[in-house]
Design a protein around this motif. Structure first.
Motif, PDB file in Angstrom:
ATOM      1  N   ARG A 108       0.840  -1.192   0.000  1.00 23.98           N
ATOM      2  CA  ARG A 108       0.000   0.000   0.000  1.00 23.98           C
ATOM      3  C   ARG A 108       0.874   1.240   0.000  1.00 23.98           C
ATOM      4  O   ARG A 108       1.844   1.324   0.736  1.00 23.98           O
ATOM      5  N   THR A 109       0.489   2.215  -0.803  1.00 20.90           N
ATOM      6  CA  THR A 109       1.185   3.491  -0.791  1.00 20.90           C
ATOM      7  C   THR A 109       0.557   4.394   0.261  1.00 20.90           C
ATOM      8  O   THR A 109      -0.559   4.171   0.722  1.00 20.90           O
ATOM      9  N   GLY A 110       1.276   5.437   0.652  1.00 20.14           N
ATOM     10  CA  GLY A 110       0.735   6.386   1.623  1.00 20.14           C
ATOM     11  C   GLY A 110      -0.394   7.190   1.036  1.00 20.14           C
ATOM     12  O   GLY A 110      -0.556   7.276  -0.182  1.00 20.14           O
ATOM     13  N   TRP A 111      -1.188   7.813   1.926  1.00 17.53           N
ATOM     14  CA  TRP A 111      -2.347   8.560   1.448  1.00 17.53           C
ATOM     15  C   TRP A 111      -2.238  10.054   1.702  1.00 17.53           C
ATOM     16  O   TRP A 111      -3.164  10.791   1.390  1.00 17.53           O
ATOM     17  N   LEU A 112      -1.117  10.529   2.242  1.00 16.99           N
ATOM     18  CA  LEU A 112      -0.937  11.952   2.482  1.00 16.99           C
ATOM     19  C   LEU A 112       0.272  12.485   1.715  1.00 16.99           C
ATOM     20  O   LEU A 112       1.221  11.748   1.442  1.00 16.99           O
ATOM     21  N   GLY A 113       0.219  13.777   1.399  1.00 14.69           N
ATOM     22  CA  GLY A 113       1.318  14.396   0.668  1.00 14.69           C
ATOM     23  C   GLY A 113       1.239  14.121  -0.826  1.00 14.69           C
ATOM     24  O   GLY A 113       0.177  13.827  -1.373  1.00 14.69           O
ATOM     25  N   ARG A 114       2.383  14.216  -1.478  1.00 11.78           N
ATOM     26  CA  ARG A 114       2.414  14.018  -2.936  1.00 11.78           C
ATOM     27  C   ARG A 114       2.179  12.559  -3.274  1.00 11.78           C
ATOM     28  O   ARG A 114       2.818  11.663  -2.723  1.00 11.78           O
ATOM     29  N   LEU A 115       1.267  12.326  -4.222  1.00 18.53           N
ATOM     30  CA  LEU A 115       0.936  10.980  -4.672  1.00 18.53           C
ATOM     31  C   LEU A 115       1.152  10.912  -6.176  1.00 18.53           C
ATOM     32  O   LEU A 115       0.828  11.853  -6.908  1.00 18.53           O
ATOM     33  N   THR A 116       1.669   9.797  -6.631  1.00 12.80           N
ATOM     34  CA  THR A 116       1.939   9.622  -8.057  1.00 12.80           C
ATOM     35  C   THR A 116       0.724   9.066  -8.770  1.00 12.80           C
ATOM     36  O   THR A 116       0.118   8.092  -8.320  1.00 12.80           O
ATOM     37  N   GLN A 117       0.347   9.701  -9.858  1.00 10.66           N
ATOM     38  CA  GLN A 117      -0.690   9.187 -10.755  1.00 10.66           C
ATOM     39  C   GLN A 117      -0.019   8.550 -11.966  1.00 10.66           C
ATOM     40  O   GLN A 117       1.198   8.643 -12.134  1.00 10.66           O
ATOM     41  N   ARG A 118      -0.804   7.915 -12.801  1.00 16.64           N
ATOM     42  CA  ARG A 118      -0.245   7.398 -14.062  1.00 16.64           C
ATOM     43  C   ARG A 118       0.340   8.535 -14.887  1.00 16.64           C
ATOM     44  O   ARG A 118       1.358   8.383 -15.547  1.00 16.64           O
ATOM     45  N   CYS A 153      -0.747  17.264   5.682  1.00 16.58           N
ATOM     46  CA  CYS A 153      -0.222  16.758   4.410  1.00 16.58           C
ATOM     47  C   CYS A 153       0.967  15.829   4.612  1.00 16.58           C
ATOM     48  O   CYS A 153       1.632  15.457   3.641  1.00 16.58           O
ATOM     49  N   ASP A 154       1.229  15.447   5.861  1.00 17.90           N
ATOM     50  CA  ASP A 154       2.413  14.649   6.169  1.00 17.90           C
ATOM     51  C   ASP A 154       2.027  13.559   7.160  1.00 17.90           C
ATOM     52  O   ASP A 154       1.552  13.848   8.261  1.00 17.90           O
ATOM     53  N   ALA A 155       2.236  12.297   6.779  1.00 14.93           N
ATOM     54  CA  ALA A 155       1.857  11.168   7.632  1.00 14.93           C
ATOM     55  C   ALA A 155       2.666  11.105   8.913  1.00 14.93           C
ATOM     56  O   ALA A 155       2.282  10.402   9.853  1.00 14.93           O
ATOM     57  N   ALA A 156       3.804  11.815   8.989  1.00 14.24           N
ATOM     58  CA  ALA A 156       4.621  11.793  10.197  1.00 14.24           C
ATOM     59  C   ALA A 156       4.019  12.633  11.318  1.00 14.24           C
ATOM     60  O   ALA A 156       4.405  12.490  12.480  1.00 14.24           O
ATOM     61  N   GLN A 157       3.072  13.521  10.985  1.00 14.59           N
ATOM     62  CA  GLN A 157       2.449  14.341  12.021  1.00 14.59           C
ATOM     63  C   GLN A 157       1.573  13.468  12.912  1.00 14.59           C
ATOM     64  O   GLN A 157       0.761  12.672  12.404  1.00 14.59           O
ATOM     65  N   PRO A 158       1.710  13.572  14.240  1.00  9.52           N
ATOM     66  CA  PRO A 158       0.913  12.713  15.128  1.00  9.52           C
ATOM     67  C   PRO A 158      -0.579  12.749  14.843  1.00  9.52           C
ATOM     68  O   PRO A 158      -1.247  11.711  14.870  1.00  9.52           O
ATOM     69  N   LEU A 159      -1.133  13.916  14.554  1.00  6.64           N
ATOM     70  CA  LEU A 159      -2.575  13.992  14.304  1.00  6.64           C
ATOM     71  C   LEU A 159      -2.990  13.222  13.060  1.00  6.64           C
ATOM     72  O   LEU A 159      -4.147  12.816  12.936  1.00  6.64           O
ATOM     73  N   ILE A 175      -4.573  14.967   1.506  1.00  2.00           N
ATOM     74  CA  ILE A 175      -4.705  15.872   2.649  1.00  2.00           C
ATOM     75  C   ILE A 175      -5.683  15.255   3.653  1.00  2.00           C
ATOM     76  O   ILE A 175      -6.528  14.438   3.289  1.00  2.00           O
ATOM     77  N   ALA A 176      -5.569  15.651   4.915  1.00  4.62           N
ATOM     78  CA  ALA A 176      -6.485  15.151   5.933  1.00  4.62           C
ATOM     79  C   ALA A 176      -6.854  16.266   6.892  1.00  4.62           C
ATOM     80  O   ALA A 176      -5.982  16.979   7.388  1.00  4.62           O
ATOM     81  N   PRO A 177      -8.147  16.430   7.187  1.00  7.14           N
ATOM     82  CA  PRO A 177      -8.527  17.357   8.243  1.00  7.14           C
ATOM     83  C   PRO A 177      -8.189  16.729   9.597  1.00  7.14           C
ATOM     84  O   PRO A 177      -8.365  15.519   9.777  1.00  7.14           O
ATOM     85  N   PRO A 178      -7.694  17.481  10.540  1.00  5.65           N
ATOM     86  CA  PRO A 178      -7.367  16.905  11.844  1.00  5.65           C
ATOM     87  C   PRO A 178      -8.565  16.200  12.462  1.00  5.65           C
ATOM     88  O   PRO A 178      -9.648  16.769  12.566  1.00  5.65           O
TER      89      PRO A 178
END
Length: 436
Positions: free
Chosen positions: A251-261, A327-333, A268-271
């Motif tokens: 599985r790829t990550g879901w936040l930040g820059r994502l690659t399309q074809r 926009c970053d999966a490393a953020q605790p929230l 992005i995620a709302p807190p």
């Protein structure tokens, strides 16, 4: 307002909110907007923001089934519903709203790893669900997942029926299973038979299920899967290759820059899954300016802005951060989820939203995998068991469970009656100790 608009209530009894069924909660009414394939157009996002301001308390939530809901709704139910219908956010027939539960990858049709674009089949299934009176007998929770083999795919939420793209003998097929997640298949059909398979499964379920059996898992307790499949009037491939297939867990990550074809997307995620009207309007504006005008909601209570202009992505991400989006999966929230809590639910034992913010403030970036704060044992806001669950027992006090496949429920009880500070100390672990 349209004077011919029917009463603002669904004809079916259920505790599950919908567009036509506004369910009462401690903080007011809840209206759930089921988005086709998770897609919300920018103009529709503006309409939701306006509805939350005009008819409710301004709280908008992204759900774990890639939908939106408005909380704190006052007395103007009919006006709210008409406003949302005018924006194209639901069917004009109330009976066709509940059953529109079809989940896709937020990068359906765009993911570089996909085998099949599931969007056309999803549109056909949604049309069938909306327009077939017999299928309106299905529970408002009965759900279908279409998995095109994407890298960005939710593989943990159980569904009553799942279909997953697979390549067999150089051709594309749809493997399928019942009452679970994409994994080992019970059979496969050609891609072009996906709609027929879905109809056959739904109709056979209605033929066999008792009134108490509203979900596939309940039916399978008395009706073996082999018997269920044997009654489907379809040619189904069930050889060793199909039955031995298993969905890759990559599985790829879901936040930040994502690659399309082709090009880039931005996750992005709302807190804690919550948006203000200003945040939603800001996201819609950026989707128009830098992307294709779409917000694709995801089962991680997040969204993906698709086809972002690479020359604008840095500025777009900075604007989204300034709006309060993650926009970053490393953020605790970004790794915490929480139910509504005692501020909006009478059953909750703690204010889980507020406690999650407090907990996140004391955790370093990248210190934990997914943790869910649940106000009671129902765990309404989590569609699957999180790697770690904090179950409230009193205001500010929690029991910590770690997921264990050998144990039912939340898993293994690790510690009881923890304060938020004590819970934070136990969760300040390398992610491999709370692997999801």
């Amino acid at each position: 307002m349209n004077p011919s608009l029917p009463p603002a209530i669904s004809p079916r009894p259920s505790a599950c909110p919908g567009l036509w069924r506004i369910v009462a909660a401690r903080d007011g009414g809840i209206c759930r907007i089921k988005l086709p394939g998770g897609v919300l157009l920018a103009d529709q996002a503006d309409a939701v923001a306006a509805a939350a301001e005009r008819f409710a308390g301004g709280v908008i939530e992204a759900t774990n089934r890639a939908n939106l809901q408005i909380r704190g709704i006052g007395a103007q139910h009919r006006e709210l519903i008409e406003h949302l219908l005018a924006a194209g956010l639901g069917p004009r027939e109330a009976a066709g709203d509940d059953v529109r539960n079809v989940m896709l990858s937020p990068l359906a049709g765009l993911d570089p790893l996909m085998l099949v674009d599931t969007q056309p089949l999803a549109a056909q299934i949604l049309q069938m669900l909306e327009s077939t009176p017999r299928l309106h007998q299905l529970s408002a929770k009965f759900a279908v997942q279409l998995d095109g083999g994407e890298g960005l795919a939710m593989l943990e939420h159980p569904h009553d029926l799942w279909l997953s793209a697979v390549e067999l003998d150089g051709e594309r097929w749809l493997a399928f299973g019942l009452a679970g997640c994409p994994s080992r298949a019970l059979g496969a059909v050609p891609v072009q038979a996906g709609l027929a398979l879905t109809r056959a499964v739904l109709e056979r379920f209605l033929d066999l299920a008792s009134p108490e059996q509203s979900r596939m898992r309940q039916l399978l307790e008395t009706c073996p899967a082999e018997h269920f499949i044997a009654g489907l009037a379809l040619e189904i491939r069930r050889d060793a290759v199909v039955l031995g297939w298993q969905r890759s867990a990559t599985r790829t990550g879901w936040l930040g820059r994502l690659t399309q074809r082709q090009g880039l997307a931005l996750g992005i995620a709302p807190p804690l899954g919550r948006l203000t009207p200003a945040m939603l309007r800001g996201v819609a504006r950026i989707a128009r300016q830098a992307g294709d005008g779409q917000l694709r909601l995801s089962p991680w209570q997040s969204a993906v802005l698709t086809n972002i202009d690479p020359a604008q992505i840095d500025a777009a991400q900075a604007e989204l951060n300034a709006l309060g989006l993650l926009c970053d999966a490393a953020q605790p929230l970004a790794r915490l989820t929480a139910c509504t809590g005692s501020s909006g639910c009478a059953k909750a034992q703690a204010d889980t939203k507020s406690d999650a913010l407090t907990l996140a403030s004391g955790l370093p970036a990248g210190a934990l995998a997914s943790v869910h704060l649940s106000g009671c044992s129902r765990s309404c806001a989590a569609a699957h068991v999180a790697p770690a669950t904090l179950l409230a027992r009193a205001p500010g006090r929690y029991d910590l469970y770690l997921r264990d496949a050998r144990l039912p429920g939340f898993g293994a009880l690790r510690a009881s009656d923890l304060t938020l500070k004590e819970a934070g100390a136990m969760l300040d672990l390398p992610t491999e100790h709370l692997d999801d």
